[in-house]
Motif scaffolding. Structure first.
Motif, PDB file in Angstrom:
ATOM      1  N   ALA A 298      -4.819  -1.664  -7.211  1.00 41.30           N
ATOM      2  CA  ALA A 298      -5.506  -1.383  -5.946  1.00 41.30           C
ATOM      3  C   ALA A 298      -6.783  -2.212  -5.832  1.00 41.30           C
ATOM      4  O   ALA A 298      -7.121  -2.710  -4.746  1.00 41.30           O
ATOM      5  CB  ALA A 298      -5.820   0.105  -5.844  1.00 41.30           C
TER       6      ALA A 298
ATOM      7  N   LEU B 103      -7.849  -2.370  -1.929  1.00 44.90           N
ATOM      8  CA  LEU B 103      -7.425  -1.190  -1.160  1.00 44.90           C
ATOM      9  C   LEU B 103      -8.310  -0.021  -1.560  1.00 44.90           C
ATOM     10  O   LEU B 103      -8.050   0.682  -2.542  1.00 44.90           O
ATOM     11  CB  LEU B 103      -5.947  -0.885  -1.445  1.00 44.90           C
ATOM     12  CG  LEU B 103      -4.946  -1.938  -0.976  1.00 44.90           C
ATOM     13  CD1 LEU B 103      -3.575  -1.679  -1.579  1.00 44.90           C
ATOM     14  CD2 LEU B 103      -4.864  -1.954   0.544  1.00 44.90           C
TER      15      LEU B 103
ATOM     16  N   ALA C 239       0.832  -1.209   0.000  1.00 44.58           N
ATOM     17  CA  ALA C 239       0.000   0.000   0.000  1.00 44.58           C
ATOM     18  C   ALA C 239       0.865   1.258   0.000  1.00 44.58           C
ATOM     19  O   ALA C 239       0.565   2.231  -0.698  1.00 44.58           O
ATOM     20  CB  ALA C 239      -0.934  -0.008   1.213  1.00 44.58           C
TER      21      ALA C 239
ATOM     22  N   GLU D 225      -6.817   3.621  -1.869  1.00 42.29           N
ATOM     23  CA  GLU D 225      -5.947   3.778  -3.027  1.00 42.29           C
ATOM     24  C   GLU D 225      -6.764   3.718  -4.319  1.00 42.29           C
ATOM     25  O   GLU D 225      -6.451   4.411  -5.295  1.00 42.29           O
ATOM     26  CB  GLU D 225      -4.847   2.718  -3.028  1.00 42.29           C
ATOM     27  CG  GLU D 225      -3.761   2.952  -1.990  1.00 42.29           C
ATOM     28  CD  GLU D 225      -4.238   2.747  -0.551  1.00 42.29           C
ATOM     29  OE1 GLU D 225      -5.211   1.985  -0.330  1.00 42.29           O
ATOM     30  OE2 GLU D 225      -3.639   3.350   0.360  1.00 42.29           O
TER      31      GLU D 225
END
Length: 460
Positions: free
Chosen positions: A121, A126, A88, A129
């Motif tokens: 992402a 995520l 990340a 993101e």
């Protein structure tokens, strides 16, 4: 909204930390290393435990995960979540690189990088993101003039952050509001921005960066709606918040918008000083599109002061920068200002070519406000050439478009132009109707038709 990519290990929309997902990862990694279950388990565990774990029937403890991660030659985080260690953080650094590419390089190349980062992402689920990549894609689409695509990206970013605190959602809200503003939907743009402002101030927590972003964004639509008092108040609050903000790009953006309210109040020297501050910051940051917008505003300031030669120089500089960046929508808006300056300097042919180009297919959807402004100028040039019928047609088209956008101030001006045209033709009744319509728009200050002003932040 874009569909989520299938996660590694075949976990489509599945929690990466579930026993089943962890079991699949252990099985995949063990098989890749050529280990038996017993070889992986000993000396701390049994083959039966590994078999149960790989089948997803038991959730391993942190101690077991750390032991297995070491034996499988991966990091604890990767085994526990399916994401490589520090993934990340590295993705966020690459998102910053894409942002820099958009600021200083090509919107097309930046969009390609953002799409690649979005896919990564999404594959690792995520959301923050994903939202950052979608915001970047929205900004790229705005620069290239695709307002509807930009709105889709901003809406998708907002959905990704649906469970996040409001301050984190503010950039997506602001982006969505800008797309409605560019499409001529001024009141809805104001509604989105004011709702977010009220939400932040009602929380009891102070969020200077988020508030500055919103107050800066709402100044323009306030001015276009004929609510200068509310725009000036937003500018005052933005200036007060700026001292608490460390992002120079955000401060520069604030100075550029505040200049509009200063200009409306006749404080041209202060407006020019504010634009100079913004331009210096954008120059340091190498944000070319925003630097072009500063030249654009400075051109407008010079035009209001009657310095048409300097105005033309600034506007041509803005147009050149935007053309280099293929920012078709913003370049078209600058060309409207440039056409007005050229008309006033007697270069009507070039002014006409610029405006007809805007009304053609060169800009897919310049928005009702800007098309209306182009028709207004074409009407003025037709009237100056003695072509009153053509002028009336352009004025009527402009009125229709600006009524659609709710631009009270410009509507009043077109009503005055149309009324004067009718009066010179001896059409007294039509002239009176046009003047009354214009007075009606002037009598609508915007502060009442917009509803109550948003709650002011606690500035201390």
């Amino acid at each position: 909204m874009m569909a989520r990519a299938q996660a590694p290990d075949g976990a489509d929309e599945e929690d990466r930390t579930s026993p089943e997902a962890i079991g699949r990862r252990v099985l995949r990694l063990r098989t890749a290393l050529g280990l038996t279950q017993r070889q992986l388990a000993e000396p701390a565990y049994t083959a039966a435990y590994i078999s149960t774990l790989e089948a997803g029937r038991v959730r391993p403890s942190d101690k077991a995960l750390r032991f297995l991660a070491e034996r499988l030659k991966v990091g604890y985080e990767e085994l526990a979540t399916g994401r490589p260690a520090h993934f990340a953080t590295e993705l966020r650094l690459r998102l910053t690189g894409a942002q820099q590419e958009l600021a200083t390089g090509s919107a097309g190349r930046a969009a390609a990088r953002y799409r690649e980062l979005l896919a990564e992402a999404e594959a690792h689920e995520l959301d923050a993101e994903c939202a950052a990549a979608l915001l970047g894609l929205g900004s790229c689409a705005l620069e290239t003039g695709d307002v509807l695509l930009a709105r889709e990206h901003f809406e998708a970013a907002e959905k990704r952050l649906a469970q996040a605190p409001l301050p984190q959602r503010v950039p997506a809200v602001r982006g969505r509001a800008i797309t409605h503003l560019l499409a001529g939907e001024l009141r809805y743009a104001v509604y989105l921005l004011e709702s977010a402002i009220d939400g932040l101030n009602a929380s009891g927590l102070h969020h200077p960066d988020a508030l500055l972003l919103l107050y800066t964004a709402v100044i323009g639509p306030y001015m276009d709606l004929g609510a200068p008092a509310r725009a000036a108040h937003a500018a005052e609050l933005a200036l007060a918040l700026a001292a608490q903000v460390t992002d120079p790009a955000l401060v520069a953006q604030m100075h550029r918008q505040v200049a509009r309210t200063l200009l409306a109040e006749g404080r041209t020297a202060e407006a020019d000083a504010s634009l100079t501050k913004a331009a210096e910051l954008y120059q340091q940051l190498q944000i070319r599109t925003e630097l072009a917008n500063c030249h654009w505003m400075r051109g407008y300031v010079h035009a209001q002061n009657g310095d048409l030669e300097q105005a033309e120089r600034e506007l041509r500089t803005a147009r050149e920068i935007l053309a280099e960046r293929h920012a078709a929508l913003y370049a078209a808006q600058v060309e409207i200002e440039l056409a007005d300056v050229l008309r006033r300097r007697g270069s009507r042919q070039e002014a006409g070519r610029l405006l007809q180009g805007l009304l053609g297919e060169r800009v897919p959807d310049p928005g009702a406000m800007h098309v209306g402004a182009a028709h207004r100028l074409l009407g003025m040039m037709a009237e100056e050439a003695g072509e009153n019928e053509t002028a009336e047609r352009h004025y009527a088209t402009a009125m229709s478009l600006l009524e659609q956008a709710g631009q009270a101030g410009d509507l009043a001006e077109i009503c005055l132009l149309l009324g004067d045209l009718f009066r010179r033709e001896g059409r007294a009744d039509a002239a009176m109707d046009a003047y009354r319509t214009g007075l009606g728009h002037r009598a609508t200050p915007g502060t009442t038709t917009l509803g109550p002003a948003p709650t002011a932040p606690p500035l201390g």
